[in-house]
Structure formats: C-alpha cells, structure tokens
Scaffold this active site. Sequence first.
Site, PDB file in Angstrom:
ATOM      1  CG  ASP A  69     114.070 -27.632 -16.186  1.00  0.00           C
ATOM      2  OD1 ASP A  69     114.207 -26.975 -15.134  1.00  0.00           O
ATOM      3  OD2 ASP A  69     113.451 -27.229 -17.183  1.00  0.00           O
ATOM      4  NE  ARG A  70     117.965 -36.548 -17.383  1.00  0.00           N
ATOM      5  CZ  ARG A  70     117.197 -37.500 -16.890  1.00  0.00           C
ATOM      6  NH1 ARG A  70     116.006 -37.196 -16.409  1.00  0.00           N
ATOM      7  NH2 ARG A  70     117.580 -38.756 -16.880  1.00  0.00           N
ATOM      8  CB  ALA A  71     120.275 -31.485 -12.164  1.00  0.00           C
ATOM      9  CG  ASP A 100     113.257 -33.877 -14.655  1.00  0.00           C
ATOM     10  OD1 ASP A 100     112.487 -33.265 -13.892  1.00  0.00           O
ATOM     11  OD2 ASP A 100     113.322 -33.673 -15.885  1.00  0.00           O
ATOM     12  CB  SER A 107      81.659 -12.677  -1.147  1.00  0.00           C
ATOM     13  OG  SER A 107      80.518 -12.088  -0.580  1.00  0.00           O
ATOM     14  CD  GLU A 123      95.612  -8.746  -0.925  1.00  0.00           C
ATOM     15  OE1 GLU A 123      96.767  -9.128  -0.689  1.00  0.00           O
ATOM     16  OE2 GLU A 123      94.631  -9.103  -0.256  1.00  0.00           O
ATOM     17  CE  LYS A 163      86.847  -9.408  -6.981  1.00  0.00           C
ATOM     18  NZ  LYS A 163      86.794 -10.537  -7.934  1.00  0.00           N
ATOM     19  CG  ASP A 205      88.888 -13.790 -13.144  1.00  0.00           C
ATOM     20  OD1 ASP A 205      88.028 -14.278 -12.387  1.00  0.00           O
ATOM     21  OD2 ASP A 205      88.711 -13.640 -14.357  1.00  0.00           O
ATOM     22  NE  ARG A 224      83.370 -17.055  -0.547  1.00  0.00           N
ATOM     23  CZ  ARG A 224      82.116 -16.900  -0.928  1.00  0.00           C
ATOM     24  NH1 ARG A 224      81.689 -17.515  -2.023  1.00  0.00           N
ATOM     25  NH2 ARG A 224      81.290 -16.124  -0.265  1.00  0.00           N
ATOM     26  CE1 TYR A 244      92.558 -13.862  -0.151  1.00  0.00           C
ATOM     27  CE2 TYR A 244      93.540 -14.720  -2.167  1.00  0.00           C
ATOM     28  CZ  TYR A 244      92.439 -14.543  -1.342  1.00  0.00           C
ATOM     29  OH  TYR A 244      91.227 -15.063  -1.723  1.00  0.00           O
ATOM     30  CE  LYS A 286      93.420  -7.904   2.428  1.00  0.00           C
ATOM     31  NZ  LYS A 286      93.811  -9.339   2.505  1.00  0.00           N
ATOM     32  CE  LYS A 331      84.589  -7.409 -10.276  1.00  0.00           C
ATOM     33  NZ  LYS A 331      83.612  -8.504 -10.530  1.00  0.00           N
ATOM     34  CB  CYS A 381      99.085 -32.826 -40.805  1.00  0.00           C
ATOM     35  SG  CYS A 381      97.911 -33.130 -39.471  1.00  0.00           S
ATOM     36  CB  CYS A 385      99.661 -37.298 -38.866  1.00  0.00           C
ATOM     37  SG  CYS A 385      99.062 -36.592 -40.429  1.00  0.00           S
ATOM     38  CB  CYS A 437      95.683 -33.425 -42.727  1.00  0.00           C
ATOM     39  SG  CYS A 437      96.588 -34.933 -42.340  1.00  0.00           S
ATOM     40  CB  CYS A 458      95.531 -37.742 -39.451  1.00  0.00           C
ATOM     41  SG  CYS A 458      95.813 -36.167 -38.604  1.00  0.00           S
TER      42      CYS A 458
END
Length: 710
Positions: free
Chosen positions: A59-61, A63, A107, A136, A138, A140, A159, A247, A328, A352, A443, A446, A459, A465
Amino acid sequence: MSAPDPPPDNPYVENPDLDFEPIEALDEAQAAAQAEALRDAIRYHDRRYYVEADPVIADRAYDRLFERLQALESAFDLQTPDSPTRRVGGEPLDELGTVEHVVPMLSIDSGGEPAAVREFDTRVRRTVTDPEYVCEPKFDGLSIEVIYEDGVYQRAATRGDGQTGEDVTENVATIDSVPLRLRGDPPAFLAVRGEIYIPRPDFQAYNRERVERGEDPFANPRNAAAGTLRQLDPSVTAERPLSWFAYDVLAAGPTAEAFEAADASTGPVPETGLETHADEHAALEDWGFPVNDRFEVQTDIEGAIAYRDRLLAAREELPYEIDGAVIKVNDRAACARLGTTARHYRWAFAYKFPARAEETTITDIVVQVGRTGRLTPVALLEPVDVGGVTVSRATLHNQSEIEAMGVAVGDEVRIERAGDVIPYVSEVIESHSEGHFTFPETCPACGSPVERDGPRHFCTGGLTCPAQLVAGVAYFGSEDGLDIEGLGEETAREFVERGLIEQDVADLYDLTVEDLVALDGWGERSATNLLAELDASKHPPLPDFLAAIGIPTVGPTLARDLARHFETLDAVMEATRSDYQAVEGVGETVAERISEFFENEGNRRVIERLRERGVDPEPMTEAGGDELAGFTVVFTGSVEGWTRDELQALVEDHGGSATSSVSGNTDYLVTGSNPGQSKTQDAAANDVEILDPEAFFDLLSSRGIDVGDR
C-alpha cells in the site's frame, strides 16, 4: 477471473523505483512521459487490488506512485479525464442534474415461490423453444448506467424512473473499481449497467466509525450506497467504501447514433458479437469491469431454481448483500422477441429470498459516548427486518445485562423493538464465542479513564472529550442551555466537521463572519445573526450557564437549585461534596458526579476559556422577593406559553416552593391541559386546592407578582 497483463516495460509495476528525481529537474516532455507511465501502472494496480483482490505491491508503494502522479499533473498541468487522480473527488456540486438514458432501464418482475418461476418459464416457452438461462445474484444495491466513448469514462446516471436518472458522473468517477479507461478492444461507444454497493465488511467498519463519532449508522448497505452516491460533494463519496459489479451491456456500437439506428437494445449488440448474456459477461471482464464470479448458465428452469437455492444457502458467507437470484434468457435475439412491458423485461425474472426473520448476527459491538459522557454499548447487526423496519443496530443497555445474556461479537441473537420503536437485543439464540463483551477501561474517543457508576459507565474526559463535542455544543445553545437561536445539532456538527470548533464550546466565541460565510448555505445576514446571538449570550443567568455546560445529572431544575444555593459560579465550582448535598434534592451520588465534574482539570479549563472570551454568568439574585414564601405548588399538565421549568422558577423566584409530587404539605395543584390523573387523585386525597392556569395567575396578581402578557 483472469489477472490482467501488466503494461509492458513499465518501471512502476513490479518492485517500482520510488526514488524519484525532483520535479523541478524535469522538462515538460519528461514529466508527461513519466505521468503516462504512472497512470498505466496505477490502473493496473487498481485492477489487481479492487477487482482481482490480488495486489502485487505494498500500500505504501502505491501511495508513493499516486502522490508522484498528483504532483506531476499539478506542476505541469497534465491532468487527463481518465487519470486515476480523478478519484479523489472534484469541486462540490450545486445540485445533481438529470440525464436521459441511452435505452430505458426497466425493472425485473419478481416472486418468492418456485411456482412463480415456473410460470415465468411457461411464458418464455410460448415464444422461445428450449430456452437456456443465465443466473446471477440479485444485488441489493443501486442500479446505474455508465457510458464510455473510445474506452474512456464519460458519464454515469442512476436508474431514476427508468427513462431519466440523476447525473452522478463526478461521484462514480471516485469509485476505485469503476475503470476510467477500459482494457482490450471495447466498442467505440459503450453503455453498461451495473450495481453500486458497499461490501459488508466495509459497511460494518464504516457504521462503527459513524457510531463512535456520535452519528446514526446507516440502516443497511443499500441505503448507505444510495446516500453516498447522491452526495453533492464528490470528495465525500471518495471517502466512502463504494464498489460495483457490471452485469449488462445496454448499448454498444461505433457511435451512440449507430446504436440507436440499429434499434437493438435487447437483441444482439451491433458490431460486438455479443449474441448471449454469457458473451456479455465474458466481454465485460475482458474490458476491465468487475463481474460477479457466481454467474452460471443453466439449461432449464429447474437448474435455475436449484441455483437460487444454493445461493440462499451461501448468502451469509458472501461479502455483499443480495436478496435473490436474477434469471435471464441467455440468447439476446430471443430476448428481443420476448420484448418488454411498460415496466419490466419479459425475458428476466428475480427469484427472491424470503425476508430475514428477527434473528440475526452481531457483527461488532461499539461503544457510543453521549453528551454527558455516558458510554452506551451498541450492537452492529447483519440487517434484519423487525416489524417492517430494517434494523442494523441495537442497544445492549449496560454491562449488567450484557453479562446476564453473555452477549459477544459473532453471537446469533433475537432482536425486539421496545414500544415498537427502539431495537434491542433480547436474548442470545446461539453463542459463537467465549465469555461476553466488556467495557473498555478508557474512553474510545479521548482516552480518558472510564468509571462505573452502578450499571452505567462514564467517560471522565468531560468537556474535552471530542465524542461529546457535537452534542455538547448543540446542548449549550439549546433551550435548556443558553437558548442561542441558530445553534442546533446540525449547525454544531457542521462547525465541528469543518474545524471551526476544534477544542470545546469556547471556540464558538472565536467565530467570525468570514468563517461562517465560507460554509455552504451561510450568507452574511445569517452569519451576523448568529454572532449577535452569541454576543448576547455572554452574560447568562447562572442557572442557564450551569445547565448549558453539561454537568452530569444537572438539568435546568437542579441548575436553578444550585444557583440559588451558591449564588455565584465560583462558589459552585469550589464547593465540596458535602456542600452539594446541602442543596435540596441532591443526594450522595449526584453530589459525587457534580464534584467530579468540577474537579476535572479539562472542564475547569473550558470554563476558563469561556471566561477569557467574555462569558460571565450573572450571580443568582432573588428576582421577586418573598411574595409566595411558605407556599408549596405542584404543576401537572401543560400551560400554554409556559414550560414546566419556567413555571417552577416563577414560584421559587418569589419565595415559594415548587415540588414534583403532591403531599399533605402542598398548598396548590395547578392543572393545565392533559393533567396527570395520579396527581389529581393525590390532591383530592390530601384536600389540596386545585387551580386552573387562569386562577393561578390571578393568585399571583393578587400578591403583586407581574407576569406580563403571558
């Protein structure tokens, strides 16, 4: 899903050299060449990370590569429409526009019983012989249309009503898994349909952050995705963990006009060779789109039904929310013959899942810090329908109840709604962990020590805080506090999030007109009005100030009793526990909480900062003398134009006593609208005179007390 080929001879793909030359040492041609190589490499790394889930650099590379590209584009004005740096978000929008879809986004008809799926198959077979089906999940989430020209991202829209949708081009561009430039050899014009969603692990992590900041969590991933996509500030969208699956190919051709002329929105897509939905799925993957790996082709409807049942069994293991399976007709020419209704495609059906019961799983337990510092454990849940309401969090009340139930993360629990409103965990159905959740010792906001008071935890950070800051600022300006018009919770949150309030409520008095007019929706007039309100609040009555600063257990009534007893703020602050207990109605526990508040150095520092800015509470004085000395009054019901606290203060400021319950020592019970039956009965039992509001004010007037026109 095959891994993409890396861009050839690119020095920033494998083991990239991150020791860059100073930018000022480059000429424009060198900068342009390096920027293009970085874009190609970053697109490749994005694909490996967000689509393939198989990164090849740290990740650092990544970045460092991204930061270098940003610096080059800024220094040499090298920004391009398809640059990965576009994902950080552009300028805020005034509003979301609307755009017309290339083809209607209809739909899908749906049902939850196998019989409904078989009826769909029967209807299909009237037109198509031996249909083959693709299946495939559905998803949400939120359906979206994305358009590319010459392989470069151009536009995105929700949509909407199926004909037109909201223009969310800038926001969708910030989603890492949406390619800004396609791979391979895509059509010159391409419109793709997909689903925006938030992965379940990211949704739970994001909700945890919201709860810990004192914000309400999103009810479910779909609501979170929809709300995020409609943000007017694309940088807000960029910060949230949206993803998507492609899709469906809505349109493809050498140009948009050529597609429209072909009139092939549901048949074979011209000049692409995409004769089936399975062809589409493979092509979308080749072009660099993320596609779902649970896509299957079935030879008959019984295979499609079995696919849905397997998907239901695997539902809880998936890293995204689904609520069924989409079935489908595979052949696109057959789809064209089947056509559409006004609302949905005749060649597709959504089988469903049954609604989730009120049993669900605790995915996390977080601790929310309230305005007074009270810690409340909140269970984050797999979203569940409880009485028609989607519930994604529930209270766990306190440590005693947690211990009694043995609640921990991962447990399957039953959720109920108290009074059909507040969801709570009522019992553990099946435990998947050892032991139970325990409160943190410090806490989470803080780092101050947490103290237990009976079943509750607090706390000790007080006014310093940060978790208490937004609610504390809002309460400071509320009617129970200093009654600063224009300073509500929404305004307080904006001030804190924008950095105008960084430490505590004293920062309010450092605000300037320039600070406020720089915020969305603020003009010079509204800014001037708020600053005038703040200036007028600098010399509040002592009871109002004591209530406003958020002393635990101290509301307006007790604040007035403290002010009357001690008369000055310094006297209140320097009092001992035993001094507080000398105030009527203050017991040992309340005295301890008040004492701890004023012993806290952070709280004292906040009060000192307020004083430095000219906030100087007025000492308590007896406003009206002793006209009601010796009289005890109880109020029940509502009196138009007056709050209960104001009525009690009126009596006490003139020497009388206002109590909350009727006894043999009560002289008058004042009954307003909707009075309490028990107080009225107690008054009759103790032979206490009952007055309506008009008679009460007449009594005050007869004793020389002027209450004005109220």
